[in-house]
Every structure is written in C-alpha cells, then in structure tokens.
Scaffold this active site. Structure first.
Site, PDB file in Angstrom:
ATOM      1  N   ASN A 188      40.002  31.420  41.989  1.00 51.97           N
ATOM      2  CA  ASN A 188      39.110  32.395  42.617  1.00 51.97           C
ATOM      3  C   ASN A 188      38.173  32.924  41.538  1.00 51.97           C
ATOM      4  OD1 ASN A 188      37.837  34.411  44.004  1.00 51.97           O
ATOM      5  ND2 ASN A 188      39.641  35.732  44.202  1.00 51.97           N
ATOM      6  N   LYS A 225      35.653  34.744  41.965  1.00 51.75           N
ATOM      7  CA  LYS A 225      35.112  36.059  42.344  1.00 51.75           C
ATOM      8  C   LYS A 225      33.598  36.099  42.099  1.00 51.75           C
ATOM      9  CE  LYS A 225      39.554  37.978  41.100  1.00 51.75           C
ATOM     10  NZ  LYS A 225      40.370  39.154  41.021  1.00 51.75           N
ATOM     11  N   HIS A 274      41.180  38.615  51.024  1.00 50.02           N
ATOM     12  CA  HIS A 274      41.503  38.969  49.639  1.00 50.02           C
ATOM     13  C   HIS A 274      41.562  40.497  49.521  1.00 50.02           C
ATOM     14  CE1 HIS A 274      41.242  39.467  45.313  1.00 50.02           C
ATOM     15  NE2 HIS A 274      41.670  38.221  45.218  1.00 50.02           N
ATOM     16  N   GLU A 315      40.537  42.506  47.400  1.00 48.11           N
ATOM     17  CA  GLU A 315      39.289  43.185  46.999  1.00 48.11           C
ATOM     18  C   GLU A 315      38.377  43.389  48.202  1.00 48.11           C
ATOM     19  OE1 GLU A 315      38.370  40.484  43.802  1.00 48.11           O
ATOM     20  OE2 GLU A 315      40.099  41.260  42.706  1.00 48.11           O
ATOM     21  N   GLU A 321      49.719  38.041  47.266  1.00 49.77           N
ATOM     22  CA  GLU A 321      49.125  38.612  46.059  1.00 49.77           C
ATOM     23  C   GLU A 321      49.417  40.104  46.000  1.00 49.77           C
ATOM     24  OE1 GLU A 321      45.698  36.075  44.527  1.00 49.77           O
ATOM     25  OE2 GLU A 321      44.832  37.422  45.997  1.00 49.77           O
ATOM     26  N   GLY A 330      44.551  41.014  38.447  1.00 49.15           N
ATOM     27  CA  GLY A 330      43.612  41.390  37.394  1.00 49.15           C
ATOM     28  C   GLY A 330      44.142  42.462  36.453  1.00 49.15           C
ATOM     29  N   SER A 381      47.694  37.630  38.192  1.00 45.74           N
ATOM     30  CA  SER A 381      47.821  37.403  36.748  1.00 45.74           C
ATOM     31  C   SER A 381      48.599  36.134  36.391  1.00 45.74           C
ATOM     32  CB  SER A 381      48.415  38.645  36.060  1.00 45.74           C
ATOM     33  OG  SER A 381      47.574  39.764  36.280  1.00 45.74           O
TER      34      SER A 381
HETATM   35  C1  PEP Z   1      42.904  36.919  42.511  1.00 45.47           C
HETATM   36  O1  PEP Z   1      41.781  37.346  42.361  1.00 45.47           O
HETATM   37  O2  PEP Z   1      43.220  36.416  43.586  1.00 45.47           O
HETATM   38  C2  PEP Z   1      43.844  37.027  41.390  1.00 45.47           C
HETATM   39  C3  PEP Z   1      45.090  36.713  41.599  1.00 45.47           C
HETATM   40  O3  PEP Z   1      43.331  37.465  40.187  1.00 45.47           O
HETATM   41  P1  PEP Z   1      44.078  37.439  38.763  1.00 45.47           P
HETATM   42  O4  PEP Z   1      44.674  36.056  38.611  1.00 45.47           O
HETATM   43  O5  PEP Z   1      43.007  37.713  37.771  1.00 45.47           O
HETATM   44  O6  PEP Z   1      45.139  38.473  38.797  1.00 45.47           O
END
Ligand code: PEP
Length: 253
Positions: A9, A11, A97, A99, A169, A175, A215
């Site tokens: 992703n 983003k 997602h 976000e 997630e 993040g 992460s």
């Molecule tokens: C994501 O944006 O779906 C995500 C898991 O980000 P990160 O791996 O940076 O935590």
C-alpha cells in the site's frame, strides 16, 4: 491451498518517476512467485496504468486501486468508479482502509456498498478491518472486528464472499512501528475465520485469504506469515523500499 498474498500500500506517496523506479527495482529483486502466491501493488490512481504496464509480463503480480466509489456512476466529483477501474484492467481494490475510515468517515454500511460495487465489476475487494488501541486495551477487539465483518460483508452470498480478501489491520499497529505479535495476529485471524465459518461454513471459511497489516517489515514477515491463519500481509511503509518488500514477498508460505 489458499492464496498467499503480499500487498503493498503505497498510500499518497511517490512521484511518477519514483513509483515506476520502485516497481522496476522490485521486479529485479523479487524471487518468482509460486502459483498460489500473489503480489499486489495498491498504488495512487494516477499511476495505475503506468505500474500495470511495468508488471504486466510478470506472472502473479498485479495492481490495485486504494479505494473505489460506492456509486456506479454520475455526479460524484473526484470519485473513481469500479467501471473505470475495470475499463483499465484493474483487478483489485482496497476497501475500508482505516485511514479512509478515519479521514473520510467511511462507515461499515458505505463499505458494504463499495464491496458490492467491486464484486459486480469482477474486482477483488481487499477488505480492511481492525480495532483502534482503546478497543484493544479493553480486550474488545474480537467483537469489534466481527461487527465490521457483519455490517460490510455478511450480506454477501457464499459465492460472493469467496471473491473477497480480508486484511486484518489493528489501527494501533499501522505506521507506528508497533507490530502485533504473531500470536495476536494468529488469534484474530483464527477468530475471523471462525466468524466466517459460523456464517458460511467451514469450506468457505477455509478458502478465504486473511492478510495481516501493521508495521510488517522484512525482519518480522517470516514469523508473522508462518502462522497458520495468516495468509500474507498488507504492507505500508516497508513497501516503499524495493529490497524490503521483495524480502517480505519471499516470506510468503
Ligand atoms: C497499511 O497502510 O495498510 C499499513 C499496514 O501500513 P504500515 O505497514 O506502514 O504499518
């Protein structure tokens, strides 16, 4: 065997040149994917076609949109319909997602409409779910995620559900550098699969790929992906480094 998936992703990052360079570097670094493995790049809308052209000749590598409209067409300025995605050959889309849930106030009901749109267009929704930190602190994460699944997915028929990929997630791990332990991931994935089993039966539940996101990096992917109900990862930050994401893809079972 269930599909094992490494999904990047990106983003809202990268210029077009940076994006194409990253995709090319990844292809050079990656070990060829096995038949049951998929690599998916969820890239910004303006880059879908460019990245698609770069990965076109590499088996098992695809692009995804990071979102889609809940509507089929019409006066929705700035939105992108599944028909538009379908018309340029996009086969995957992230839906829900965290976000977008947070900043665009996307509700479970709206996400059910987006899932419906995807399935009607033959696009695989990668449906994201997961709890915020306060819910985890109260140990109410299982009920929270079940509620998300119920409101956004459980109206689907068994045939439709089998075309969905789920990404768990936990928001507190996205993040933040704070990864869920592989036990925490496995526990929630097993819980999700049990919820699917109660609703749709064991055969359907066993066929659905459930990805972990939060992460994931090269250093922890092997441990997380080794868990029996974890079928790969949705990766943000680490997917912006070709060598990191290639190592993550190589950790798929
Ligand atoms: C994501 O944006 O779906 C995500 C898991 O980000 P990160 O791996 O940076 O935590």
């Amino acid at each position: 065997m269930r599909k094992q998936i490494a999904a990047a992703n990106w983003k809202m990052n990268l210029s077009l040149t940076e994006a194409t360079t990253l995709a090319e570097q990844f292809l050079q670094e990656m070990t060829p994917a096995k038949n049951h493995q998929l690599i998916v790049f969820a890239v910004p809308f303006p880059y879908l076609t460019a990245i698609q052209q770069i990965v076109a000749d590499t088996p098992q590598v695809f692009v995804a949109a990071q979102d889609c409209s809940a509507h089929a067409k019409g006066a929705y300025t700035g939105d992108t319909s599944v028909a538009m995605l379908q018309s340029i050959g996009v086969q995957y889309a992230l839906v829900g997602h965290s976000e977008r849930r947070e900043y665009q106030l996307e509700s479970n009901e709206l996400l059910a409409q987006k899932v419906n749109q995807c399935l009607a267009a033959g696009i695989t929704p990668i449906f994201c779910c997961g709890e915020p930190s306060n819910v985890r602190e109260e140990e109410k994460q299982a009920g929270y995620v079940t509620h998300q699944l119920k409101e956004s997915l459980f109206h689907l028929s068994a045939d439709e559900l089998q075309k969905v990929v789920i990404a768990y997630e936990p928001i507190w791990a996205i993040g933040t550098g704070k990864t869920a332990t592989s036990e925490q991931a496995q526990d929630m994935h097993a819980h999700i699969r049990e919820a699917l089993q109660i609703q749709y039966g064991a055969e359907v539940a066993q066929s659905i790929s459930i990805l972990y996101g939060g992460s994931v990096k090269a250093a922890n992917a092997n441990e997380i992906f080794s868990r029996s109900d974890v079928d790969g990862g949705l990766v943000g930050g680490a997917s912006l480094v070709a060598t990191e994401f290639a190592a993550i893809a190589q950790a798929l079972r």
